[in-house]
Write an enzyme that holds these catalytic residues in place. Structure first.
Site, PDB file in Angstrom:
ATOM      1  N   TYR A 126     -12.676 -20.330 -13.805  1.00  0.00           N
ATOM      2  CA  TYR A 126     -13.543 -20.972 -14.786  1.00  0.00           C
ATOM      3  C   TYR A 126     -12.710 -21.959 -15.595  1.00  0.00           C
ATOM      4  CZ  TYR A 126     -16.912 -22.045 -18.342  1.00  0.00           C
ATOM      5  OH  TYR A 126     -17.770 -22.737 -19.155  1.00  0.00           O
ATOM      6  N   GLN A 188     -23.434 -18.317 -17.504  1.00  0.00           N
ATOM      7  CA  GLN A 188     -24.119 -18.403 -16.216  1.00  0.00           C
ATOM      8  C   GLN A 188     -23.145 -18.674 -15.074  1.00  0.00           C
ATOM      9  OE1 GLN A 188     -24.612 -20.319 -18.891  1.00  0.00           O
ATOM     10  NE2 GLN A 188     -25.028 -22.447 -18.403  1.00  0.00           N
ATOM     11  N   ASN A 211     -15.233 -19.927 -24.154  1.00  0.00           N
ATOM     12  CA  ASN A 211     -15.684 -19.580 -25.498  1.00  0.00           C
ATOM     13  C   ASN A 211     -16.132 -18.120 -25.551  1.00  0.00           C
ATOM     14  OD1 ASN A 211     -18.229 -19.474 -24.300  1.00  0.00           O
ATOM     15  ND2 ASN A 211     -18.826 -21.500 -25.031  1.00  0.00           N
ATOM     16  N   SER A 235      -7.489 -18.859 -28.969  1.00  0.00           N
ATOM     17  CA  SER A 235      -6.071 -19.117 -28.794  1.00  0.00           C
ATOM     18  C   SER A 235      -5.309 -18.953 -30.101  1.00  0.00           C
ATOM     19  CB  SER A 235      -5.884 -20.538 -28.257  1.00  0.00           C
ATOM     20  OG  SER A 235      -4.596 -20.702 -27.735  1.00  0.00           O
ATOM     21  N   GLN A 257      -2.018 -25.812 -31.941  1.00  0.00           N
ATOM     22  CA  GLN A 257      -2.832 -24.662 -31.582  1.00  0.00           C
ATOM     23  C   GLN A 257      -4.130 -24.647 -32.373  1.00  0.00           C
ATOM     24  OE1 GLN A 257      -1.428 -23.139 -29.096  1.00  0.00           O
ATOM     25  NE2 GLN A 257      -3.249 -21.919 -28.733  1.00  0.00           N
ATOM     26  N   HIS A 260      -7.373 -26.332 -31.047  1.00  0.00           N
ATOM     27  CA  HIS A 260      -8.158 -25.766 -29.946  1.00  0.00           C
ATOM     28  C   HIS A 260      -9.584 -25.463 -30.385  1.00  0.00           C
ATOM     29  CE1 HIS A 260      -5.881 -25.308 -26.287  1.00  0.00           C
ATOM     30  NE2 HIS A 260      -4.821 -24.901 -26.949  1.00  0.00           N
ATOM     31  N   GLU A 324      -0.122 -14.511 -28.644  1.00  0.00           N
ATOM     32  CA  GLU A 324      -0.265 -15.163 -27.337  1.00  0.00           C
ATOM     33  C   GLU A 324       0.942 -16.065 -27.089  1.00  0.00           C
ATOM     34  OE1 GLU A 324      -3.396 -18.187 -25.084  1.00  0.00           O
ATOM     35  OE2 GLU A 324      -3.377 -18.051 -27.266  1.00  0.00           O
ATOM     36  N   HIS A 325       1.232 -16.948 -28.041  1.00  0.00           N
ATOM     37  CA  HIS A 325       2.400 -17.828 -27.981  1.00  0.00           C
ATOM     38  C   HIS A 325       3.307 -17.513 -29.162  1.00  0.00           C
ATOM     39  CE1 HIS A 325      -1.044 -20.253 -26.361  1.00  0.00           C
ATOM     40  NE2 HIS A 325      -0.181 -20.506 -25.396  1.00  0.00           N
ATOM     41  N   ASP A 358       1.990 -25.235 -22.314  1.00  0.00           N
ATOM     42  CA  ASP A 358       0.571 -25.470 -22.044  1.00  0.00           C
ATOM     43  C   ASP A 358       0.368 -26.397 -20.851  1.00  0.00           C
ATOM     44  OD1 ASP A 358      -0.587 -23.869 -23.920  1.00  0.00           O
ATOM     45  OD2 ASP A 358      -1.147 -25.481 -25.296  1.00  0.00           O
ATOM     46  N   GLU A 412      -2.068  23.779  -6.548  1.00  0.00           N
ATOM     47  CA  GLU A 412      -3.232  23.114  -7.141  1.00  0.00           C
ATOM     48  C   GLU A 412      -4.549  23.648  -6.585  1.00  0.00           C
ATOM     49  OE1 GLU A 412      -1.465  18.772  -8.508  1.00  0.00           O
ATOM     50  OE2 GLU A 412      -2.768  18.864  -6.745  1.00  0.00           O
ATOM     51  N   HIS A 417      -5.454  20.178   1.783  1.00  0.00           N
ATOM     52  CA  HIS A 417      -4.273  19.323   1.715  1.00  0.00           C
ATOM     53  C   HIS A 417      -3.082  19.996   2.390  1.00  0.00           C
ATOM     54  CE1 HIS A 417      -6.495  16.889  -1.122  1.00  0.00           C
ATOM     55  NE2 HIS A 417      -5.463  16.068  -1.300  1.00  0.00           N
TER      56      HIS A 417
END
Length: 430
Positions: A126, A188, A211, A235, A257, A260, A324-325, A358, A412, A417
């Site tokens: 995506y 979608q 988003n 972000s 940043q 964004h 994240e960064h 990036d 067990e 087994h």
């Protein structure tokens, strides 16, 4: 620009200070869940309906044609093409080095075990369009997918009002070798790749930022058995700095940043009150010259400067935040970095801006946000493969390990087994 500044907060205050911006998920999940159900039921018809509703465009064809790709490529400026090629070369180098062939291990005589990486057959990417067409993300996702050996790579991105994708998105996809490209955005698109439609094939794992609707959709389809790259949210960047840092550089990194989106967050953790003040002054000056000024201002409202007494406190605070960064702008940055255990991607020194990661240094920019760096890694070639384990035992190997397996299985209460071993040992003894 006055960022909220906190001087020497006690550790008991850290958790409250490090909260990310939050929003109510309950109503969002209901809305997104309805979109997923409609796409699952009506396929392409639902996709076209949502394109009209959310993107304001009436789509006749969902898939981008070869002619559209060729036409778009011709309009991409030469310097952009060259930049994409250079970035792609660096990203390919870094990710190709991740292909490591593991050696078989003989755990005991006659017992051979090994592990093999096998590419995920079908993956979906995506790529956000909207206010910033992130063609760089195609390189970050498409190149590891092709290096891993994925057989089918599907790309979805929202169209503009003319029903087209940004030319740089199509050039980057062509450069990577992705040929199944669809003009579908939002929740979608995630539904289409998860369930499949008459036109868009279903995939086994979905990658890419988006988003809050896209993020919610990814989390919901994961519940129905479709894998996703990682939980991801807005972000974020944290800068860990002392008085050797350049306030202008720090301000530029925070703004890079913040632009964004309004729900992004930036954090400056420093041992220097003066650096904090200088950075605020630099922010106010630099804000005037960026195009996404309004978005950045909103993001900065969610952001903070935290002044700590020692670098050790700063390191502990950063590990609690798990950004994240992370940019480390201080003396002895490599020594400081060795103590960082929770971060998506780290940038060392005054000359390593987050924007190089990036785009073009070679590392991946698809990273865990919202504190998930405590447990998740960023995207890599490993994200596009499964690790299958194998074992092969000789008669000698089974004889050597058989008693251990029987004892454990019987303990067990799993008689069958144990029997799967003993029936072979008995036959070998005859």
């Amino acid at each position: 620009m006055n960022l909220p500044t906190y001087l020497y907060p006690g550790r008991s205050e850290w958790q409250g200070l490090l909260q990310r911006p939050v929003f109510d998920n309950s109503s969002l999940e209901l809305l997104v869940g309805g979109i997923l159900a409609d796409v699952k039921k009506d396929g392409d018809k639902a996709i076209r309906r949502f394109a009209q509703k959310f993107d304001g465009v009436e789509l006749t064809e969902l898939e981008v044609s070869p002619a559209e790709i060729s036409e778009a490529i011709a309009t991409v400026p030469l310097d952009v093409k060259q930049a994409i090629r250079q970035a792609g070369e660096n990203i390919s180098k870094f990710h190709t080095a991740q292909l490591v062939q593991e050696q078989p291990v003989e755990t005991m005589p006659g017992v051979l075990c090994w592990r093999k990486s096998v590419a995920i057959d079908k993956v979906g990417l995506y790529i956000p369009g909207g206010t910033a067409p992130l063609f760089s993300t195609i390189l970050m996702l498409g190149l590891p997918a092709t290096i891993a050996g994925c057989k089918e790579i599907v790309l979805c991105s929202p169209p503009n009002k003319e029903g087209k994708l940004h030319p740089a998105i199509l050039f980057a996809a062509h450069h990577v070798g992705i040929t199944r490209i669809f003009k579908v955005g939002g929740a979608q698109a995630i539904a289409a790749m998860a369930y499949g439609t008459q036109t868009i094939p279903a995939v086994y794992k979905i990658f890419g930022p988006g988003n809050q609707y896209v993020t919610s959709a990814k989390q919901l389809v994961q519940k129905s058995g479709v894998a996703i790259d990682m939980p991801a949210g807005p972000s974020e960047v944290a800068v860990l700095a002392d008085d050797t840092a350049n306030a202008g550089f720090v301000a530029a990194d925070l703004l890079s940043q913040a632009e964004h989106g309004a729900d992004s967050q930036v954090l400056l953790v420093t041992t220097s009150e003066q650096l904090g003040r200088n950075t605020e002054a630099a922010l106010a000056q630099q804000l005037q010259s960026i195009g996404r000024n309004e978005l950045a201002v909103k993001a900065l409202a969610n952001s903070k400067v935290i002044v700590v007494k020692t670098m050790g406190d700063g390191i502990d605070l950063i590990n609690e935040y798990a950004p994240e960064h992370l940019i480390i702008s201080c003396a002895n940055e490599e020594a400081v970095c060795s103590a960082i255990v929770n971060a998506g991607s780290v940038f060392l020194g005054n000359y390593s801006p987050e924007s190089v990661g990036d785009y073009a240094s070679g590392t991946n920019h698809t990273l865990p946000t919202n504190g998930y760096a405590k447990a998740y890694s960023g995207v890599s070639v490993d994200s596009f493969v499964k690790k299958i384990t194998y074992q092969k035992l000789s008669r000698t190997g089974l004889a050597a390990i058989g008693h251990t397996v029987q004892v454990m299985a019987n303990a067990e209460g799993l008689d069958a087994h144990a029997r799967a071993v003993s029936i072979r040992l008995e036959q070998m003894a005859d």
